[in-house]
Design a protein around this motif. Structure first.
Motif, PDB file in Angstrom:
ATOM      1  N   GLY A   1       0.797  -1.216   0.000  1.00  0.00           N
ATOM      2  CA  GLY A   1       0.000   0.000   0.000  1.00  0.00           C
ATOM      3  C   GLY A   1       0.829   1.266   0.000  1.00  0.00           C
ATOM      4  N   ASN A   2       2.154   1.145   0.247  1.00  0.00           N
ATOM      5  CA  ASN A   2       3.031   2.315   0.263  1.00  0.00           C
ATOM      6  C   ASN A   2       3.482   2.735  -1.141  1.00  0.00           C
ATOM      7  OD1 ASN A   2       2.968   2.445   3.104  1.00  0.00           O
ATOM      8  ND2 ASN A   2       4.580   0.884   3.245  1.00  0.00           N
ATOM      9  N   PHE A   3       3.286   1.872  -2.128  1.00  0.00           N
ATOM     10  CA  PHE A   3       3.682   2.215  -3.494  1.00  0.00           C
ATOM     11  C   PHE A   3       2.776   3.313  -4.047  1.00  0.00           C
ATOM     12  CE2 PHE A   3       5.623  -1.991  -3.237  1.00  0.00           C
ATOM     13  CZ  PHE A   3       6.825  -1.807  -3.921  1.00  0.00           C
ATOM     14  N   ASP A   4       3.346   4.154  -4.892  1.00  0.00           N
ATOM     15  CA  ASP A   4       2.545   5.180  -5.570  1.00  0.00           C
ATOM     16  C   ASP A   4       1.522   4.531  -6.485  1.00  0.00           C
ATOM     17  OD1 ASP A   4       3.961   7.194  -4.357  1.00  0.00           O
ATOM     18  OD2 ASP A   4       5.365   7.457  -6.037  1.00  0.00           O
ATOM     19  N   ASN A   5       0.336   5.092  -6.500  1.00  0.00           N
ATOM     20  CA  ASN A   5      -0.757   4.613  -7.365  1.00  0.00           C
ATOM     21  C   ASN A   5      -1.237   3.196  -7.037  1.00  0.00           C
ATOM     22  OD1 ASN A   5      -1.152   6.937  -8.927  1.00  0.00           O
ATOM     23  ND2 ASN A   5       0.588   6.419 -10.230  1.00  0.00           N
ATOM     24  N   VAL A   6      -0.846   2.694  -5.863  1.00  0.00           N
ATOM     25  CA  VAL A   6      -1.354   1.395  -5.403  1.00  0.00           C
ATOM     26  C   VAL A   6      -2.150   1.625  -4.117  1.00  0.00           C
ATOM     27  CG1 VAL A   6      -0.773  -0.915  -4.569  1.00  0.00           C
ATOM     28  CG2 VAL A   6       0.544   0.103  -6.442  1.00  0.00           C
ATOM     29  N   HIS A   7      -3.406   1.203  -4.124  1.00  0.00           N
ATOM     30  CA  HIS A   7      -4.303   1.422  -2.977  1.00  0.00           C
ATOM     31  C   HIS A   7      -4.761   0.061  -2.454  1.00  0.00           C
ATOM     32  CE1 HIS A   7      -4.474   5.639  -4.323  1.00  0.00           C
ATOM     33  NE2 HIS A   7      -4.515   5.111  -5.536  1.00  0.00           N
ATOM     34  N   LEU A   8      -4.417  -0.238  -1.201  1.00  0.00           N
ATOM     35  CA  LEU A   8      -4.675  -1.563  -0.632  1.00  0.00           C
ATOM     36  C   LEU A   8      -5.654  -1.482   0.542  1.00  0.00           C
ATOM     37  CD1 LEU A   8      -4.054  -4.622  -0.339  1.00  0.00           C
ATOM     38  CD2 LEU A   8      -2.093  -3.957   1.103  1.00  0.00           C
ATOM     39  N   TYR A   9      -6.661  -2.379   0.495  1.00  0.00           N
ATOM     40  CA  TYR A   9      -7.619  -2.507   1.596  1.00  0.00           C
ATOM     41  C   TYR A   9      -7.629  -3.969   2.036  1.00  0.00           C
ATOM     42  CZ  TYR A   9      -9.280   1.941  -0.316  1.00  0.00           C
ATOM     43  OH  TYR A   9      -9.349   3.231  -0.776  1.00  0.00           O
ATOM     44  N   ASN A  10      -7.781  -4.200   3.353  1.00  0.00           N
ATOM     45  CA  ASN A  10      -7.822  -5.588   3.828  1.00  0.00           C
ATOM     46  C   ASN A  10      -9.182  -5.919   4.439  1.00  0.00           C
ATOM     47  OD1 ASN A  10      -7.887  -4.685   6.535  1.00  0.00           O
ATOM     48  ND2 ASN A  10      -5.648  -4.607   6.626  1.00  0.00           N
ATOM     49  N   ILE A  11      -9.328  -7.134   4.946  1.00  0.00           N
ATOM     50  CA  ILE A  11     -10.627  -7.614   5.435  1.00  0.00           C
ATOM     51  C   ILE A  11     -11.121  -6.813   6.630  1.00  0.00           C
ATOM     52  CG2 ILE A  11      -9.735  -9.389   7.017  1.00  0.00           C
ATOM     53  CD1 ILE A  11     -12.056 -11.193   5.907  1.00  0.00           C
ATOM     54  N   ASP A  12     -10.185  -6.271   7.431  1.00  0.00           N
ATOM     55  CA  ASP A  12     -10.614  -5.468   8.583  1.00  0.00           C
ATOM     56  C   ASP A  12     -11.278  -4.174   8.130  1.00  0.00           C
ATOM     57  OD1 ASP A  12      -9.742  -7.344  10.342  1.00  0.00           O
ATOM     58  OD2 ASP A  12      -7.834  -6.365  10.799  1.00  0.00           O
ATOM     59  N   ASP A  13     -10.759  -3.588   7.061  1.00  0.00           N
ATOM     60  CA  ASP A  13     -11.389  -2.385   6.515  1.00  0.00           C
ATOM     61  C   ASP A  13     -12.826  -2.689   6.088  1.00  0.00           C
ATOM     62  OD1 ASP A  13      -8.979  -0.909   6.734  1.00  0.00           O
ATOM     63  OD2 ASP A  13      -8.277  -1.749   4.833  1.00  0.00           O
ATOM     64  N   LEU A  14     -12.995  -3.852   5.463  1.00  0.00           N
ATOM     65  CA  LEU A  14     -14.327  -4.251   4.987  1.00  0.00           C
ATOM     66  C   LEU A  14     -15.234  -4.629   6.151  1.00  0.00           C
ATOM     67  CD1 LEU A  14     -13.297  -6.429   1.920  1.00  0.00           C
ATOM     68  CD2 LEU A  14     -14.088  -4.079   1.907  1.00  0.00           C
ATOM     69  N   GLN A  15     -14.652  -5.289   7.164  1.00  0.00           N
ATOM     70  CA  GLN A  15     -15.466  -5.715   8.302  1.00  0.00           C
ATOM     71  C   GLN A  15     -16.053  -4.517   9.036  1.00  0.00           C
ATOM     72  OE1 GLN A  15     -16.082  -9.118   8.831  1.00  0.00           O
ATOM     73  NE2 GLN A  15     -17.730  -8.163   9.990  1.00  0.00           N
ATOM     74  N   ASP A  16     -15.296  -3.426   9.077  1.00  0.00           N
ATOM     75  CA  ASP A  16     -15.822  -2.205   9.688  1.00  0.00           C
ATOM     76  C   ASP A  16     -17.062  -1.720   8.943  1.00  0.00           C
ATOM     77  OD1 ASP A  16     -13.837  -2.193  11.570  1.00  0.00           O
ATOM     78  OD2 ASP A  16     -12.547  -0.779  10.503  1.00  0.00           O
ATOM     79  N   ILE A  17     -17.010  -1.815   7.604  1.00  0.00           N
ATOM     80  CA  ILE A  17     -18.164  -1.435   6.766  1.00  0.00           C
ATOM     81  C   ILE A  17     -19.344  -2.351   7.069  1.00  0.00           C
ATOM     82  CG2 ILE A  17     -19.045  -1.276   4.397  1.00  0.00           C
ATOM     83  CD1 ILE A  17     -16.167  -0.641   3.507  1.00  0.00           C
ATOM     84  N   VAL A  18     -19.069  -3.668   7.123  1.00  0.00           N
ATOM     85  CA  VAL A  18     -20.113  -4.665   7.372  1.00  0.00           C
ATOM     86  C   VAL A  18     -20.762  -4.436   8.735  1.00  0.00           C
ATOM     87  CG1 VAL A  18     -20.536  -7.113   7.829  1.00  0.00           C
ATOM     88  CG2 VAL A  18     -19.171  -6.433   5.844  1.00  0.00           C
ATOM     89  N   ASP A  19     -19.942  -4.250   9.773  1.00  0.00           N
ATOM     90  CA  ASP A  19     -20.471  -4.063  11.127  1.00  0.00           C
ATOM     91  C   ASP A  19     -21.326  -2.810  11.218  1.00  0.00           C
ATOM     92  OD1 ASP A  19     -19.163  -6.334  11.874  1.00  0.00           O
ATOM     93  OD2 ASP A  19     -17.467  -5.307  12.820  1.00  0.00           O
ATOM     94  N   SER A  20     -20.834  -1.740  10.611  1.00  0.00           N
ATOM     95  CA  SER A  20     -21.578  -0.479  10.622  1.00  0.00           C
ATOM     96  C   SER A  20     -22.913  -0.632   9.905  1.00  0.00           C
ATOM     97  CB  SER A  20     -20.742   0.618   9.949  1.00  0.00           C
ATOM     98  OG  SER A  20     -21.495   1.799   9.805  1.00  0.00           O
TER      99      SER A  20
END
Length: 438
Positions: free
Chosen positions: A290-309
């Motif tokens: 995710g530190n590379f330029d023009n690379v955007h990384l999301y993991n399952i915890d990011d998604l789980q926050d969406i799901v829980d909300s």
């Protein structure tokens, strides 16, 4: 008259049991006919989804109706009652009616608030209507439930919030890009999670799907289902070069995408942004990517926050819908109470028409010179007098039917118009039933 539902669902029976008790579409008509011919059952609707099988019925007696519906399950599926009864639930009257409203609005679904079940219940009702298995009660109840569910979906948007990780991944992709139909999506992993993700992507307009899997045959099978392209794991670099969005969900114990691979891919992408969503546990993608330029990384915890909300939001909406359901059930039973006056109204109409007909016979005898045209005019006007005289009493007796002291009022109504019990017996709800069918 009683509303009853007897069924099994994901709460009462595991999938290996549920799959044995499903009604095939080509035999549903036969099943409904069998139910209609069963003692105590006056109307029937069979509802089947992947997570439930239910028989809704109008029965004349609760105990007898329950016995014969369970017997029907046993005979139809060639299983002893002792084997199926432990998995069945029985709900009666208010509870059964409330259950239908919860089912059709998705409040009783495995995924809270799912919207697909509305179409399934509606189809079940239309099939029952087509096979003449419904009448006054269910025609009213199911139409009311369908209308209510549509209102819930349009007013609350209960089904639009992602409550599964695979669905949340697609929702995230939709937020990142204004449109998905022109994007190349790479799915790494052809397992259940990958397939669910592909289904959500496809239903959201994605046209370019690529699938990478360790077993190429699985990748090929899944890609074919979504009119996509399959790649071997050795071709991962090529697929990454083409992709705009990458969703990875393998069962690997080691990283699938590491820094060195991404460095090579970036060189060939000409600063084109790459969005990676890692829904695997353990992770498929090195988190430092995710530190590379023009690379955007999301993991399952990011998604789980969406799901829980989103699940919390759905639950808040569900609580509101439950209050609405209570009002709907109350409204339905107010209408049901008016059915008690059907025999009274039918008997009153019949008695009035007999008097009118006797009067016409007397006129014909006393005035034999009257022509057919003159008799027709007199007959029409005497019937009009009867209808006008009955109009207000009928309106009032319907209003009386929903009052707390309805029984005393009905008795008083009978006495005023001299309606005998024998006349009412011949005009019971289900003997006058057909004239009220719509």
């Amino acid at each position: 008259m009683h509303v009853m539902v007897v069924g099994l669902n994901y709460r009462t029976a595991p999938v290996e049991i549920r799959e044995k008790f499903t009604f095939s579409e080509e035999k549903i008509g036969q099943a409904l006919l069998r139910l209609k011919q069963t003692k105590s059952i006056l109307e029937a609707v069979i509802v089947g989804t992947c997570n439930r099988t239910e028989v809704y019925a109008i029965v004349d007696q609760l105990h007898t109706g329950e016995h014969f519906i369970k017997k029907f399950y046993s005979e139809w599926f060639s299983v002893s009652k002792e084997k199926i009864i432990p998995f069945l639930y029985v709900k009666k009257d208010f509870e059964a009616t409330e259950h239908l409203f919860k089912v059709i609005t998705g409040l009783d679904s495995m995924i809270l608030g799912e919207t697909q079940v509305l179409g399934q219940v509606r189809q079940a009702f239309f099939l029952a209507q087509h096979h003449e298995a419904t009448g006054t009660i269910f025609n009213t109840l199911f139409k009311q439930a369908i209308t209510f569910a549509k209102k819930v979906h349009s007013k609350t948007r209960i089904g639009e919030k992602a409550v599964s990780v695979s669905y949340a991944a697609v929702e995230l992709a939709k937020k990142i890009f204004s449109r998905l139909d022109d994007k190349n999506v790479l799915i790494i992993g052809a397992g259940e999670m990958g397939e669910l993700t592909a289904i959500h992507l496809y239903s959201n307009g994605v046209k370019h799907v690529m699938v990478v899997n360790r077993t190429y045959e699985k990748a090929e099978k899944m890609a074919k289902a979504f009119k996509g392209e399959a790649y071997t794991m050795e071709q991962l670099k090529l697929a990454l070069t083409k992709a705009d969005i990458v969703i990875s969900s393998t069962g690997s114990n080691s990283l699938i995408i590491n820094n060195s691979l991404i460095e090579e891919v970036i060189k060939e992408r000409s600063d084109k942004p790459l969005f990676l969503i890692d829904i695997a546990v353990p992770r498929d993608i090195d988190p430092s990517i995710g530190n590379f330029d023009n690379v955007h990384l999301y993991n399952i915890d990011d998604l789980q926050d969406i799901v829980d909300s989103n699940m919390k939001e759905r639950q808040i909406i569900a609580n509101q819908v439950n209050n609405w359901i209570a009002s709907e059930v109350e409204e339905f039973y107010r209408w049901v109470n008016t059915l008690g006056v059907i025999p009274l109204i039918a008997a009153l109409r019949e008695k009035s028409l007999i008097i009118q007909e006797e009067t016409m016979n007397s006129i014909e005898k006393k005035l034999p010179h009257l022509s057919e045209r003159e008799l027709k005019v007199i007959r029409k006007h005497t019937k009009s007098i009867v209808n006008q005289l009955l109009k207000n009493p009928i309106i009032k007796v319907k209003e009386m039917a929903v009052q707390p002291d309805a029984e005393n009022m009905m008795r008083f109504f009978k006495e005023i118009f001299g309606l005998e019990d024998e006349e009412l017996k011949t005009n019971s709800v289900y003997k006058t039933y057909n004239i009220f069918r719509k």
